[in-house]
Design an enzyme around this catalytic site. Sequence first.
Site, PDB file in Angstrom:
ATOM      1  N   PHE A 187       3.945   0.615  -6.720  1.00  0.00           N
ATOM      2  CA  PHE A 187       4.143  -0.385  -5.409  1.00  0.00           C
ATOM      3  C   PHE A 187       3.415   0.091  -3.457  1.00  0.00           C
ATOM      4  O   PHE A 187       4.049   1.262  -3.767  1.00  0.00           O
ATOM      5  CB  PHE A 187       5.323  -0.623  -5.953  1.00  0.00           C
ATOM      6  CG  PHE A 187       5.625  -1.924  -6.117  1.00  0.00           C
ATOM      7  CD1 PHE A 187       4.951  -2.412  -6.981  1.00  0.00           C
ATOM      8  CD2 PHE A 187       6.990  -2.836  -6.133  1.00  0.00           C
ATOM      9  CE1 PHE A 187       4.929  -3.601  -7.880  1.00  0.00           C
ATOM     10  CE2 PHE A 187       6.775  -3.840  -6.948  1.00  0.00           C
ATOM     11  CZ  PHE A 187       6.055  -3.792  -7.810  1.00  0.00           C
ATOM     12  N   GLU A 188       3.036   0.532  -2.941  1.00  0.00           N
ATOM     13  CA  GLU A 188       2.677   0.338  -2.304  1.00  0.00           C
ATOM     14  C   GLU A 188       3.049  -0.562  -0.305  1.00  0.00           C
ATOM     15  O   GLU A 188       3.220  -1.192  -0.503  1.00  0.00           O
ATOM     16  CB  GLU A 188       1.270   0.664  -1.527  1.00  0.00           C
ATOM     17  CG  GLU A 188       0.728   1.764  -3.153  1.00  0.00           C
ATOM     18  CD  GLU A 188      -0.355   1.955  -2.732  1.00  0.00           C
ATOM     19  OE1 GLU A 188      -1.236   2.013  -1.678  1.00  0.00           O
ATOM     20  OE2 GLU A 188      -1.134   3.020  -3.988  1.00  0.00           O
TER      21      GLU A 188
END
Length: 610
Positions: A395-396
């Site tokens: 996740f970014e």
Amino acid sequence: MERTGPPARFTGLLAVCSAALLAAAGLVASAPAATAADADLARNGGFEEGLDGWACSGGSGAAVSTPVHSGSKALKATPAGSDNARCSQTVTVRPDSTYTLQAWVQGDYVYLGASGTGTTDVSAWTQSAGTYTKLSTSFTTGPETTSVSVYTHGWYGTAAYYADDLTLVGPGGAPATVPAAPTGLKAGTATSTSVPLSWNASAGATGYQVYRDGTKVETATGTSATVTGLTASTAYSFQVSAVNAAGESAKSAVVGATTATGGGQEGGGGADLPAHALVGYLHSSFANGSGYTRMADVPDSWDVINLAFGEPTSVTSGDIRFSLCPVAECPGVESEAEFKAAIKDKQAAGKKVLISIGGQNGQVQLNSTAARDTFVSSVSKIIDTYGLDGLDIDFEGHSLSLDTGDTDFRNPTSPVIVNLVSAVKTLKAKYGDDFVLTMAPETFFVQLGYQYYGSGPWGGQDPRAGAYLPVIHALRDDLTLLHVQDYNSGSIMGLDDQYHSMGGADFHIAMTDMLLTGFPVAGDQTKVFPALRPDQVAIGLPASTQAGNGHTSPAEVTKALNCLTKKTDCGTYQTHGTWSGLRGLMTWSINWDRFNDWEFSKNFDAYFGN
């Protein structure tokens, strides 16, 4: 992870975070007058002896003859790239004592500060000083503080600044005495290869030595350590001593522990990974300049293969989809049947194949329980369709963020964090102990929590700073590997309270040392993020100069591994331990490594004798 080469997405934000921050505590603070017993404790504060006693980041400092405030010399320090030209020295002080820090500075955005005070770290700054201007601040040390770091620094991307006549006035540090032996040594739940230990703090100690059967095997700065590399079904005895500048204490009372049977690791799945593993991302769903690589063509060097990427149908849906790259985009792509068969062949050879969720374009926000449940069902479908071994969370961007009430990483309130943890635990329960779970956060979401947990670099709020910490902590017993992306980061402060820049061994040593040592979150000593086991940690690196900012040459990667696993080639950063059980390396990506003639994996194989 980026689909293309070096991104610009976080450049401004992380560069700002990497400079020491505009959340500084006021411009100029008035300070109490010194008493007759006080003295100036700063060494060479007028820089008449050059940089003697001072350390400047990135070689940014020099003693110059003009302009000076007094005497014949002054400090000139020049920020460059993502470095803020921080010059510092460590000063011995007394606990529970008040100190006044002053300096004369010239330039734009010049800072003066003290860290490691044991209470509230302080700083003062000036936005623009065309001539020498005095900065002043004061602080009171904590009850066990015996040294502080005083520093000056400039601002990212600005011109050189000047500093002169720096003083730290207050009671001189009392001579150190050898601390008492630690008490309360306890052994936690042993695995087949490791034993966690904890003990009570010894007054005046700056560190601890851990002994196994009378031989020193670990060092620690806090009151816990995990001894690794043990043999299954074996009884061991442990002791701990305390150390400071005056010497080493007697050893503590002995505590015994017997390792568990079998060869697995505690929790986390992936017990049959090799002692030193290589993790790589395979661009399976898209093409970029690195070219397409078929699953069957991935070399045996790679122990964990993360399929990039499973992506959401929308940011908040929780619905994750994965498909092979279209033929028009990826000439030479295999059929789905060939792809599945190649996965089985890799698994038969002992490799793990995971679905990686997220990436540069795959923002996932599980804002509701409905999204959480959809995430679980859709990810399960991908795992079942391709017969995969587990999940990689990549996740970014804004996928993870903290609520304003999230002051403690141990008790998050943000729905996107709470629901993600719940979803992963559900998947782990469904697939059992062999489920492999890995994570690939950026340093902004992990190590930056040492300075700022949900706090922005301007004194405002950025709810992403350190936002992975509650996820990692909640899932640490299920986590197989954490491989933080040590790139696309800007400079980040380490446990030495110095900024470290990408691209060299020093950066990877400092960032990994934080994970293996543990650290107070946002400087709060009551909220210490516990150390991860070394078998849970791999270093994340770009495979080539085209793969991301912060590429590190094989020679520098080797230095980092030597320092962390052997305590050699450590350079300017001294680690808080030695971890021969460090799991290995991760890279973005297998495709870019192939593009670069397999330089990354060849160096890994040569180092670990694969």
